[in-house]
Design a protein around this motif. Structure first.
Motif, PDB file in Angstrom:
ATOM      1  N   LEU A 215       0.846  -1.184   0.000  1.00 40.02           N
ATOM      2  CA  LEU A 215       0.000   0.000   0.000  1.00 40.02           C
ATOM      3  C   LEU A 215       0.888   1.243   0.000  1.00 40.02           C
ATOM      4  O   LEU A 215       0.782   2.101   0.866  1.00 40.02           O
ATOM      5  CB  LEU A 215      -0.926  -0.016   1.227  1.00 40.02           C
ATOM      6  CG  LEU A 215      -2.183   0.854   1.127  1.00 40.02           C
ATOM      7  CD1 LEU A 215      -3.082   0.376  -0.014  1.00 40.02           C
ATOM      8  CD2 LEU A 215      -2.966   0.808   2.426  1.00 40.02           C
ATOM      9  N   ASP A 216       1.765   1.322  -0.974  1.00 37.42           N
ATOM     10  CA  ASP A 216       2.648   2.470  -1.114  1.00 37.42           C
ATOM     11  C   ASP A 216       2.110   3.490  -2.101  1.00 37.42           C
ATOM     12  O   ASP A 216       2.661   4.583  -2.233  1.00 37.42           O
ATOM     13  CB  ASP A 216       4.039   2.013  -1.569  1.00 37.42           C
ATOM     14  CG  ASP A 216       4.670   1.027  -0.594  1.00 37.42           C
ATOM     15  OD1 ASP A 216       4.534   1.254   0.622  1.00 37.42           O
ATOM     16  OD2 ASP A 216       5.262   0.037  -1.036  1.00 37.42           O
ATOM     17  N   ASP A 217       1.057   3.130  -2.846  1.00 38.32           N
ATOM     18  CA  ASP A 217       0.500   4.030  -3.857  1.00 38.32           C
ATOM     19  C   ASP A 217      -0.903   3.534  -4.215  1.00 38.32           C
ATOM     20  O   ASP A 217      -1.292   2.413  -3.872  1.00 38.32           O
ATOM     21  CB  ASP A 217       1.397   4.038  -5.098  1.00 38.32           C
ATOM     22  CG  ASP A 217       1.236   5.311  -5.931  1.00 38.32           C
ATOM     23  OD1 ASP A 217       0.263   6.063  -5.716  1.00 38.32           O
ATOM     24  OD2 ASP A 217       2.085   5.548  -6.819  1.00 38.32           O
ATOM     25  N   TRP A 218      -1.645   4.386  -4.929  1.00 39.36           N
ATOM     26  CA  TRP A 218      -2.982   3.998  -5.362  1.00 39.36           C
ATOM     27  C   TRP A 218      -2.932   2.805  -6.314  1.00 39.36           C
ATOM     28  O   TRP A 218      -3.765   1.904  -6.244  1.00 39.36           O
ATOM     29  CB  TRP A 218      -3.655   5.173  -6.082  1.00 39.36           C
ATOM     30  CG  TRP A 218      -4.095   6.277  -5.195  1.00 39.36           C
ATOM     31  CD1 TRP A 218      -3.414   7.437  -4.930  1.00 39.36           C
ATOM     32  CD2 TRP A 218      -5.322   6.360  -4.459  1.00 39.36           C
ATOM     33  NE1 TRP A 218      -4.142   8.238  -4.078  1.00 39.36           N
ATOM     34  CE2 TRP A 218      -5.315   7.606  -3.775  1.00 39.36           C
ATOM     35  CE3 TRP A 218      -6.421   5.513  -4.321  1.00 39.36           C
ATOM     36  CZ2 TRP A 218      -6.369   8.016  -2.961  1.00 39.36           C
ATOM     37  CZ3 TRP A 218      -7.470   5.920  -3.504  1.00 39.36           C
ATOM     38  CH2 TRP A 218      -7.441   7.152  -2.834  1.00 39.36           C
ATOM     39  N   ARG A 219      -2.006   2.838  -7.242  1.00 39.39           N
ATOM     40  CA  ARG A 219      -1.859   1.774  -8.232  1.00 39.39           C
ATOM     41  C   ARG A 219      -0.372   1.473  -8.369  1.00 39.39           C
ATOM     42  O   ARG A 219       0.448   2.393  -8.494  1.00 39.39           O
ATOM     43  CB  ARG A 219      -2.431   2.189  -9.606  1.00 39.39           C
ATOM     44  CG  ARG A 219      -3.859   2.696  -9.527  1.00 39.39           C
ATOM     45  CD  ARG A 219      -4.506   2.843 -10.911  1.00 39.39           C
ATOM     46  NE  ARG A 219      -3.812   3.745 -11.804  1.00 39.39           N
ATOM     47  CZ  ARG A 219      -3.894   5.065 -11.773  1.00 39.39           C
ATOM     48  NH1 ARG A 219      -4.632   5.662 -10.846  1.00 39.39           N
ATOM     49  NH2 ARG A 219      -3.265   5.802 -12.654  1.00 39.39           N
ATOM     50  N   MET A 220      -0.034   0.192  -8.376  1.00 36.69           N
ATOM     51  CA  MET A 220       1.366  -0.201  -8.451  1.00 36.69           C
ATOM     52  C   MET A 220       1.522  -1.439  -9.326  1.00 36.69           C
ATOM     53  O   MET A 220       0.570  -2.193  -9.548  1.00 36.69           O
ATOM     54  CB  MET A 220       1.923  -0.487  -7.055  1.00 36.69           C
ATOM     55  CG  MET A 220       1.983   0.702  -6.129  1.00 36.69           C
ATOM     56  SD  MET A 220       2.695   0.263  -4.518  1.00 36.69           S
ATOM     57  CE  MET A 220       4.367  -0.138  -5.012  1.00 36.69           C
ATOM     58  N   LEU A 221       2.745  -1.629  -9.777  1.00 41.95           N
ATOM     59  CA  LEU A 221       3.124  -2.822 -10.521  1.00 41.95           C
ATOM     60  C   LEU A 221       4.577  -3.113 -10.191  1.00 41.95           C
ATOM     61  O   LEU A 221       5.402  -2.192 -10.142  1.00 41.95           O
ATOM     62  CB  LEU A 221       2.966  -2.585 -12.027  1.00 41.95           C
ATOM     63  CG  LEU A 221       2.952  -3.826 -12.927  1.00 41.95           C
ATOM     64  CD1 LEU A 221       1.756  -4.704 -12.606  1.00 41.95           C
ATOM     65  CD2 LEU A 221       2.929  -3.409 -14.395  1.00 41.95           C
ATOM     66  N   LYS A 222       4.895  -4.381  -9.933  1.00 43.57           N
ATOM     67  CA  LYS A 222       6.261  -4.730  -9.561  1.00 43.57           C
ATOM     68  C   LYS A 222       6.767  -5.905 -10.395  1.00 43.57           C
ATOM     69  O   LYS A 222       6.090  -6.921 -10.527  1.00 43.57           O
ATOM     70  CB  LYS A 222       6.349  -5.064  -8.069  1.00 43.57           C
ATOM     71  CG  LYS A 222       6.139  -3.855  -7.169  1.00 43.57           C
ATOM     72  CD  LYS A 222       6.401  -4.170  -5.709  1.00 43.57           C
ATOM     73  CE  LYS A 222       6.286  -2.922  -4.849  1.00 43.57           C
ATOM     74  NZ  LYS A 222       6.593  -3.202  -3.410  1.00 43.57           N
ATOM     75  N   PHE A 223       7.970  -5.722 -10.938  1.00 45.12           N
ATOM     76  CA  PHE A 223       8.680  -6.777 -11.654  1.00 45.12           C
ATOM     77  C   PHE A 223       9.697  -7.393 -10.701  1.00 45.12           C
ATOM     78  O   PHE A 223      10.445  -6.666 -10.025  1.00 45.12           O
ATOM     79  CB  PHE A 223       9.411  -6.203 -12.861  1.00 45.12           C
ATOM     80  CG  PHE A 223       8.502  -5.659 -13.932  1.00 45.12           C
ATOM     81  CD1 PHE A 223       8.205  -6.414 -15.053  1.00 45.12           C
ATOM     82  CD2 PHE A 223       7.954  -4.387 -13.816  1.00 45.12           C
ATOM     83  CE1 PHE A 223       7.366  -5.914 -16.046  1.00 45.12           C
ATOM     84  CE2 PHE A 223       7.116  -3.877 -14.800  1.00 45.12           C
ATOM     85  CZ  PHE A 223       6.826  -4.644 -15.926  1.00 45.12           C
ATOM     86  N   PHE A 224       9.737  -8.720 -10.636  1.00 42.95           N
ATOM     87  CA  PHE A 224      10.685  -9.432  -9.794  1.00 42.95           C
ATOM     88  C   PHE A 224      11.523 -10.377 -10.648  1.00 42.95           C
ATOM     89  O   PHE A 224      11.001 -11.017 -11.571  1.00 42.95           O
ATOM     90  CB  PHE A 224       9.959 -10.250  -8.720  1.00 42.95           C
ATOM     91  CG  PHE A 224       9.210  -9.432  -7.699  1.00 42.95           C
ATOM     92  CD1 PHE A 224       9.854  -8.923  -6.583  1.00 42.95           C
ATOM     93  CD2 PHE A 224       7.857  -9.169  -7.861  1.00 42.95           C
ATOM     94  CE1 PHE A 224       9.165  -8.174  -5.640  1.00 42.95           C
ATOM     95  CE2 PHE A 224       7.157  -8.419  -6.927  1.00 42.95           C
ATOM     96  CZ  PHE A 224       7.819  -7.917  -5.808  1.00 42.95           C
TER      97      PHE A 224
END
Length: 327
Positions: A215-224
């Protein structure tokens, strides 16, 4: 990358366990209060996000108001080949996760060499500095278990890290999924280590062994990306497919983002939990509002890379997961 989908007297112990668990949760929240206050001071818009982005109505309203992305007719070449950003975004909307990324071997090898020779910081604490091959010696020297080793700003000293961060496909996928306002917010590499003893607080700080959502932003996407070969003993990442699109009321209207595994899997379905193993260089992308967790390595260390995108300006005061630091 392989994907494994993997009476009153009787109730009294359970009641005591629940009470202890809730007490532990609120203690962890209390520790974070100074960081939350500093986040609000740095960016007042953080507070409404923190309160409303955990609810489905709040999120849907924000998504509906987002500026749409108009992709270029001339996509730039990518280190990841000819992946279709539109198809990846469609998979993310459906499942919350897309697997099948593979970074070039020479880049994976450069980042791994960098991580083996560059000092990292144990348990997010800049006073606990050591190189990964000397992990056990460092635990003895510091007199405590070291569950993780983060590089913070040092990550960007690796040419391979910078190359992956700047790859145009990652931004293209982020904009297809998040909208035109998508921007890079975090890039990091870190170690997760097998250790004989670790506290619940250390595991929580390292986001290990507890399902949670970001919950660091309204909308997020993370590549791992796995930077070493990852099997079941290397502490693989676990994601609950579809949990980004629906949310139990109890998981929305609470300040807690972490919840017990049995509670999460009972509601969202144990068959939806995907355990992400794979060879060095393999990767995946997920919507981190979906429930996910890292698991504690038991046989060998895990080295991971993350490139994260959001729609709001990132904090310039601290790095992901880091407590407030005085500068």
């Amino acid at each position: 990358m392989s994907v494994d989908v993997s009476s009153s007297s009787a109730s009294q112990p359970a009641d005591l366990e629940t009470t202890a668990r809730n007490g532990s949760r609120f203690r962890r929240m209390a520790v974070r209060i100074p960081t939350y206050l500093a986040d609000v001071k740095e960016n007042p818009a953080w507070l409404p996000m923190f309160m409303l982005a955990r609810t489905m109505p709040g999120r849907r309203a924000h998504w509906a108001l987002s500026a749409k992305y108009k992709p270029s007719d001339d996509p730039q070449p990518s280190l990841f080949g000819a992946l279709d950003a539109t198809a990846v975004a469609d998979a993310l909307r459906s499942d919350g996760i897309f697997t099948g990324l593979q970074m070039p071997a020479e880049i994976q090898q450069e980042i791994s060499r960098f991580a083996l020779t560059t000092p990292c910081f144990g348990n997010f604490d800049r006073s606990l500095e050591f190189v990964a091959p000397r992990h056990r010696e460092a635990e003895q020297s510091f007199g405590r278990s070291l569950l993780s080793g983060h590089f913070f700003e040092r990550s960007l000293k690796s040419p391979g890290v910078r190359a992956i961060q700047a790859d145009p496909l990652l931004m293209d996928i982020a904009k297809h999924y998040l909208g035109a306002s998508a921007q890079l917010i975090t890039t990091r590499i870190w170690w997760s280590f097998p250790t004989k003893t670790s506290s619940e607080a250390d595991r929580s700080l390292a986001s290990l062994d507890k399902f949670h959502f970001d919950l660091d932003d309204w909308r997020m996407l993370k590549f791992f990306f796995n930077l070493v070969n990852v099997d079941d003993g290397t502490g693989p990442h676990v994601f609950v497919k579809g949990s980004h699109n629906r949310r139990k009321a109890k998981h929305q209207y609470t300040l807690l983002v972490g919840h017990p595994a049995d509670e999460v899997l009972d509601y969202y379905g144990a068959d939806q939990a995907v355990t992400l193993t794979g060879p060095a260089g393999s990767g995946f992308v997920e919507d981190p509002f979906g429930f996910h967790m890292g698991t504690v390595p038991v046989t060998k260390p895990r080295l991971m890379m993350e490139v994260g995108f959001g729609v709001s300006k990132p904090s310039r005061r601290r790095f992901h997961g880091e407590p407030i630091i005085n500068r």
